[in-house]
Design an enzyme around this catalytic site. Sequence first.
Site, short mmCIF file in Angstrom:
data_model
loop_
_atom_site.label_atom_id
_atom_site.label_comp_id
_atom_site.label_asym_id
_atom_site.label_seq_id
_atom_site.Cartn_x
_atom_site.Cartn_y
_atom_site.Cartn_z
N GLU A 96 0.83 -1.21 0.00
CA GLU A 96 0.00 0.00 0.00
C GLU A 96 0.86 1.26 0.00
O GLU A 96 0.54 2.24 -0.67
CB GLU A 96 -0.95 -0.01 1.21
CG GLU A 96 -2.05 -1.07 1.02
CD GLU A 96 -3.05 -1.06 2.16
OE1 GLU A 96 -2.64 -1.45 3.28
OE2 GLU A 96 -4.21 -0.69 1.94
N GLU A 116 -4.66 -9.17 3.01
CA GLU A 116 -5.51 -8.90 4.18
C GLU A 116 -6.76 -9.77 4.25
O GLU A 116 -7.22 -10.13 5.34
CB GLU A 116 -5.93 -7.43 4.20
CG GLU A 116 -4.81 -6.46 4.58
CD GLU A 116 -3.86 -6.13 3.44
OE1 GLU A 116 -3.99 -6.73 2.34
OE2 GLU A 116 -2.96 -5.30 3.64
#
Length: 687
Positions: A96, A116
């Site tokens: 990210e 995730e």
Amino acid sequence: MVAVIRLDNPPVNGFSHRVRVQVGRELDAALGDSAVGAIVLVGAGKMFSGGADIREFNTPAALEKPTLRDLIATIDGSPKPVVAAIHGSAFGGGLEIALACRYRVASPDAKLALPEVKLGLLPGAGGTQRLPRVVGVEEALAMIVSGDPVGARKAKEIGLVDELIEGDLLEGAKEFAKHVVPAQVRTQLDSRLRGNDIARGNDALFEAARAEAARTKRGQVAPLECIACVEAATRLPLAEGLKFERERFEKLMMGEQSKALRHIFFAEREAAKVADLPPDTKARRVERVAVIGAGTMGGGISMSFANADIPVTMIETKEAALERGLATVRKNYAATVSKGKLTQLAMDTRLELIRGTLDLNEAGTADLVIEAVFEEMDVKKDVFRRLDAIAKNGAILATNTSRLDVDEIAAVTRRPRDVIGMHFFSPANVMRLLEVVRAGKTAPDVLATAMQAGRRLGKIPVLARVCEGFIGNRMLSHYLREANFLLEEGATPQQVDRALTQFGLAMGPFAVCDLAGLDIGWEARKRLAPTRSKDVRYSCIPDRICEMGRFGQKTGRGYYRYEAGSRAPIPDPEIEALIVDCASEARIVRRQIGNDEIVDRTMLALVNEGARILEEGIAQRASDIDVIYVYGYGFPAWRGGPMWWADSRGLDKVLARIREFEDMDRVHWKPAPLLERLAREGGRFNP
Ligand code: NAD
């Protein structure tokens, strides 16, 4: 000048508070220094970054400023181009932050992922908004919903990486950064996103992704939220999309499913620890392995060792059985090759590591011998007596028995300290669970070796002590008992199986029994028959089915019937008639049974027996039981395993429900004392 900021927090450069402070400070310095034209972000050691620091999970440090999102906002707003130089892995928060950089360059070995979803979450630091803007909706959905990594070459292909750098990554990245300064600086990410370009024509993609998630990730909320966020990225400006993502992330974070998945994540790591091993215990060396028996399990176990590059000798008594075993191994590898999951070269290498012989003496050179012969005590004792005479000093003698007494097997040797249970699950080359059964006299280093060998095979070894069925199968007997009682009381096999797959199990109990073979359980019941009290309720259904020669899929008939060549279970009126007969013989008036009762009767049977297993010290900890059920018995990970599921429900409520069942059956539903105590104290199995 190009400023270099290094992520340095071994082993995975996790974004701990210390790292965030340091990166924030260096970013500010670089941005404020007029001599700096561009910034390169690079990882020290083995990788770019594995994302959040799991040691900070659930601690206040995780929330302290600057957060990862603060750093990402700084990078995103940077007037100077920031280049992420990726080697090893860029996972989760690591990717990210790289996505917020204006450019990404990578060495060819790099892997990039947003995993995730595997913890019941979604990438909550902009991943769901930035990735589709960089690689398009289809690729972003694939990465975010699966959580699986893509390699650097694929990343380059889809535009996730701007340039692959062979050779020195940092030098290459600096060179790259110099060239993009200042003329080619791309516009800000948000406008780069072709506005609503990506919105058009994607409805079918989202629909397909939802259908796929409903099929392959049944019952899970995180994959659907991931899809919703990517969809939001196509409809909302970045700032609003980030808000949308944040809300969904926080909802998942507080939700039961993510808590359960995070529990299993830590439980798996915890399971590797043996609480009472002396600290100086050293595992023995395992370089050569012998497997006795080339049947279903012997073949799979041998493949597991060959897959881990460990030579293994399979030993049989009869030529035909050996040939059959080796042929099955070849056939299984060939199937993997034809699916494109293994190269022919790798298959040949692995096959070369597996030798077959009819001469038990060849076990004499093995460091570890694993017995996988018929599940009969006398046969096993005979094998261990002979192994005792043949095996070299210090060799470990393991049995793959599913239920038999490992102490009794050990006692026929003059070296019970070297004897242990290594209970693999079928198919042994696929299933990740390994129950390591510590017998009364097993030496600490033998135990350490078995646990370590399991890890070398890529398995998840979990420790158990000796009792009938150890942890997994002992609990399973209680579960199957209730499943059969439910049939007598009015349910059908398909109703029970459906209720439990809806609950989240990979397969229902009767479909599993048909797959595994009904004769296995029948043998165990016959063995235990003399110890069974006549006053205790017992369902004759499974025995009657076996008496009809119906052993499940392998005979085309079991609880269901099967068309030739098909694994699809078809309800069989013959079985429904048999169930009605058994019920009337037992004087049971059949009634309508609801799905809730099916789930509670079977799941709480697991929980109550799990509590006894915990109390008796057969399992080291409740989370070990959870790991066993998730990895060995298809229990949904997002429910955290049976003990976690009971904890989440509240043990007082669990006990109250068990007491209702106790009113119907005083013997089978006697609450476990540990459960009674914890319910009274407001405690939990998993502290
Ligand atoms: P299987 O019948 O498929 O294979 C047993 C093999 O052992 C046969 O090929 C037989 O020829 C061979 N054999 C018998 N006596 C022997 C001897 N003295 N020396 C060498 N070989 C001998 O059985 P399986 O399903 O592979 O089960 C083997 C063991 O694994 C059993 O203890 C079983 O309880 C256990 N187990 C089975 C499963 C399962 O799902 N099948 C799962 C876990 C554990």
